[in-house]
Design a protein around this motif. Structure first.
Motif, PDB file in Angstrom:
ATOM      1  N   PHE A  26      -7.519  -1.365   5.658  1.00 46.48           N
ATOM      2  CA  PHE A  26      -6.598  -2.329   5.042  1.00 46.48           C
ATOM      3  C   PHE A  26      -7.306  -3.654   4.795  1.00 46.48           C
ATOM      4  O   PHE A  26      -7.264  -4.214   3.686  1.00 46.48           O
TER       5      PHE A  26
ATOM      6  N   LYS B 191      -7.225  -6.208  -1.558  1.00 42.89           N
ATOM      7  CA  LYS B 191      -6.046  -5.527  -1.021  1.00 42.89           C
ATOM      8  C   LYS B 191      -5.571  -4.460  -2.005  1.00 42.89           C
ATOM      9  O   LYS B 191      -5.801  -4.561  -3.203  1.00 42.89           O
ATOM     10  N   CYS B 192      -4.926  -3.473  -1.471  1.00 46.74           N
ATOM     11  CA  CYS B 192      -4.351  -2.451  -2.343  1.00 46.74           C
ATOM     12  C   CYS B 192      -3.078  -2.977  -2.978  1.00 46.74           C
ATOM     13  O   CYS B 192      -2.416  -3.863  -2.443  1.00 46.74           O
ATOM     14  N   PHE B 193      -2.733  -2.451  -4.100  1.00 43.16           N
ATOM     15  CA  PHE B 193      -1.468  -2.792  -4.732  1.00 43.16           C
ATOM     16  C   PHE B 193      -0.765  -1.498  -5.108  1.00 43.16           C
ATOM     17  O   PHE B 193      -1.402  -0.492  -5.389  1.00 43.16           O
ATOM     18  N   THR B 194       0.534  -1.555  -5.119  1.00 41.14           N
ATOM     19  CA  THR B 194       1.332  -0.375  -5.435  1.00 41.14           C
ATOM     20  C   THR B 194       1.736  -0.425  -6.898  1.00 41.14           C
ATOM     21  O   THR B 194       2.515  -1.275  -7.302  1.00 41.14           O
TER      22      THR B 194
ATOM     23  N   SER C 226       3.246   2.623   6.777  1.00 43.19           N
ATOM     24  CA  SER C 226       2.501   1.487   6.222  1.00 43.19           C
ATOM     25  C   SER C 226       1.504   1.955   5.166  1.00 43.19           C
ATOM     26  O   SER C 226       1.277   1.269   4.159  1.00 43.19           O
TER      27      SER C 226
ATOM     28  N   CYS D 271      -8.014   1.138  -0.932  1.00 43.36           N
ATOM     29  CA  CYS D 271      -7.736   1.339  -2.352  1.00 43.36           C
ATOM     30  C   CYS D 271      -8.523   2.496  -2.939  1.00 43.36           C
ATOM     31  O   CYS D 271      -8.147   3.040  -3.980  1.00 43.36           O
TER      32      CYS D 271
ATOM     33  N   GLN E 246       3.549   2.813   2.010  1.00 40.26           N
ATOM     34  CA  GLN E 246       4.042   1.588   1.394  1.00 40.26           C
ATOM     35  C   GLN E 246       2.929   0.855   0.639  1.00 40.26           C
ATOM     36  O   GLN E 246       3.209   0.085  -0.280  1.00 40.26           O
ATOM     37  N   SER E 247       1.674   1.130   1.000  1.00 41.52           N
ATOM     38  CA  SER E 247       0.535   0.524   0.313  1.00 41.52           C
ATOM     39  C   SER E 247       0.032   1.396  -0.829  1.00 41.52           C
ATOM     40  O   SER E 247      -0.995   1.093  -1.434  1.00 41.52           O
TER      41      SER E 247
END
Length: 521
Positions: free
Chosen positions: A464, A273-276, A509, A470, A512-513
């Motif tokens: 996603f 998953k992507c992270f911010t 969305s 990512c 936000q990612s």
């Protein structure tokens, strides 16, 4: 001839000889001072010389310095010119600066006097000399141009050292100059022992994005410290970064040598998953706001919006990336966006981009055969590998005088649906997310434009779910909805079922990612 006349002639000759002698001495003095830096080389015609003196460097024994040479304990000598550069005011200031940097690293436990140390591309060997002055005897430098005896000549991207040779590697600002930072990183990591330290200086990593990119290149290592220090030669602050090679990553490298499988694929598989992170948040805070209210004339809105787009390379330094890639998903003709927009308008910071054009419509394939530097994928970007139906709309299109509209893909279940407004062809779809993961890495700079006629509502969720999102640094997305028709005021297009609000939710969305996405029409 009278005795007085003979005496005068003799005095004249003597005076001339003395004048010639003085002239020779003066010329020699000028040569020694201006050309040889004040030294008189062995075997040369000299009228004076200085007595050798011994300089004691901790851990390295005595260095004998005479009028024409500097000799190290192993018998190797430094040329007069190099010796002069070392002892000049600027040279001595640089050596003192590096000595202070290394002494602090010793105090903090990152460098030991018993360490085997390497300096990458040191200037005249000053960094190596500074190491020896503080007691690190086993130190050497490698550079394109040799400076014996401290620096050997060699290719810094293919160093003549075995794997896991050094305890300590220092790279002073070479990452600001090289066009292949990722290749240099891999070579540094290769010659570094497990638990060894890498220290580098940089002035380029002045923003969070470039700083994070530089850290990403050292994914094999743990970042120990990052701080700003003053530079003696520049008004800008230097950033000093310290990394330590981790044992677990060393084992991955070892497995790569035994199995032939790149260690980076093992690391990448952990990214689901992507992270911010802060560097992404900084870009998003600077990005142009999303257009929340539905435009009545989106074709005009595009022209206005493109003036306000905050391109990522205009906000951050993209130097610390391995490759630079542009992917046009739904490319149509070469001039639609690659030739007319990306190559002409996108700020590339003098980087050369690999270009991929993904286009399923065969009508455009022939054009790409004549375009150099463009890789054509004649398939449809989809969520899996399967055959699809491709519908070509023959209603007039504002960009094409022949009236060939945009092509749309349909899943196999829609094959039997009657198509009255266009032709239906069978094409091959491919899992775009998996292709992206196999083609680029997190070390690459990836720009993507996506215009897939409504399929974005399937493709983006797939990106996603797989974590492929990512890998995208900047995305230009056209979201298709039941917009107001240009031809018929007051009527919406029946071509798409999604609403503008659903498009805004999709853009939101993505941001936000941590994806820098721009609205495209």
């Amino acid at each position: 001839m009278e005795p007085a006349a003979k005496s005068g002639l003799a005095r004249g000759l003597i005076a001339r000889f003395l004048l010639i002698g003085v002239s020779i001495i003066l010329l020699r003095f000028i040569y020694v001072v201006t050309i040889s830096g004040g030294s008189c080389a062995s075997g040369e015609f000299c009228f004076f010389s200085s007595s050798p003196e011994v300089i004691s460097l901790p851990g390295s024994g005595g260095i004998t310095r005479g009028a024409a040479y500097v000799r190290f304990p192993d018998g190797s000598a430094v040329s007069p010119g190099l010796h002069h550069r070392w002892t000049s005011r600027e040279g001595r200031k640089a050596v003192d600066f590096y000595s202070a940097v290394f002494q602090e690293l010793v105090v903090e436990g990152f460098l030991s006097p018993t360490a085997k140390a390497l300096c990458v591309e040191p200037l005249d060997g000053r960094e190596v000399l500074a190491l020896k002055e503080i007691g690190v005897a086993d130190a050497v430098g490698i550079a394109k141009k040799k400076s014996p005896p401290l620096v050997i000549a060699g290719d810094i991207f293919h160093q003549p050292f075995g794997n896991y040779t050094f305890d300590f590697v220092f790279a002073g600002c070479i990452f600001d100059l090289t066009r292949r930072p990722a290749t240099l990183t891999d070579e540094i990591v290769r010659v570094l022992k497990p638990e060894g330290f890498v220290v580098l200086l940089t002035v380029s990593a002045g923003d969070l994005y470039s700083l994070h990119s530089l850290e990403d290149m050292f994914s094999c290592c743990k970042k120990v410290r990052s701080k700003e220090i003053e530079s003696p030669d520049s008004p800008k602050l230097l950033r000093e970064m310290v990394f330590q090679k981790e044992e677990a990553i060393h084992n991955l490298h070892h497995n790569e040598e035994e199995t032939g499988k790149p260690y980076s694929s093992s690391v990448s598989s952990l990214l689901n998953k992507c992270f911010t992170s802060e560097h992404k948040l900084q870009l998003l805070r600077s990005a142009e706001p999303l257009i929340q209210d539905e435009p009545l004339k989106p074709w005009i809105t595009l022209k206005e919006n493109i003036k306000h787009i905050k391109y990522l390379p205009s906000m951050a330094d993209i130097s610390f990336k391995e490759r630079y890639i542009y992917i046009d998903v739904g490319a149509r003709s070469y001039g639609s966006s690659i030739g007319s927009w990306f190559r002409k308008r996108y700020p590339k910071q003098n980087k050369t981009f690999e270009i991929y054009a993904i286009e399923a419509d065969q009508a455009f394939h022939g054009e790409y055969m004549t375009k150099k530097g463009v890789n054509l994928l004649p398939f449809a970007a989809w969520v899996r590998n399967e055959s699809l139906s491709f519908v070509v709309n023959h209603e007039p299109d504002k960009k094409n005088e022949k009236g060939r509209g945009m092509g749309r893909i349909r899943p196999p279940a829609a094959f039997s649906v009657a198509i009255s407004s266009g032709d239906m062809h069978t094409i091959q779809g491919f899992d775009f997310a998996e292709w992206l993961k196999s083609t680029v890495t997190e070390k690459d700079f990836v720009v993507m434009k996506m215009d897939v006629e409504g399929t974005e509502f399937e493709l983006v969720p797939r990106l996603f779910d797989t974590g492929a999102l990512c890998l995208i640094d900047e995305l230009f997305l056209e979201c298709h909805y039941n917009r107001w028709q240009r031809c018929c005021p007051g009527k919406r297009s029946p071509k798409y079922q999604k609403t503008y609000r659903q498009c805004i939710d999709l853009f939101s969305s993505l941001r936000q990612s941590g994806v820098l996405v721009h609205q495209w029409w």
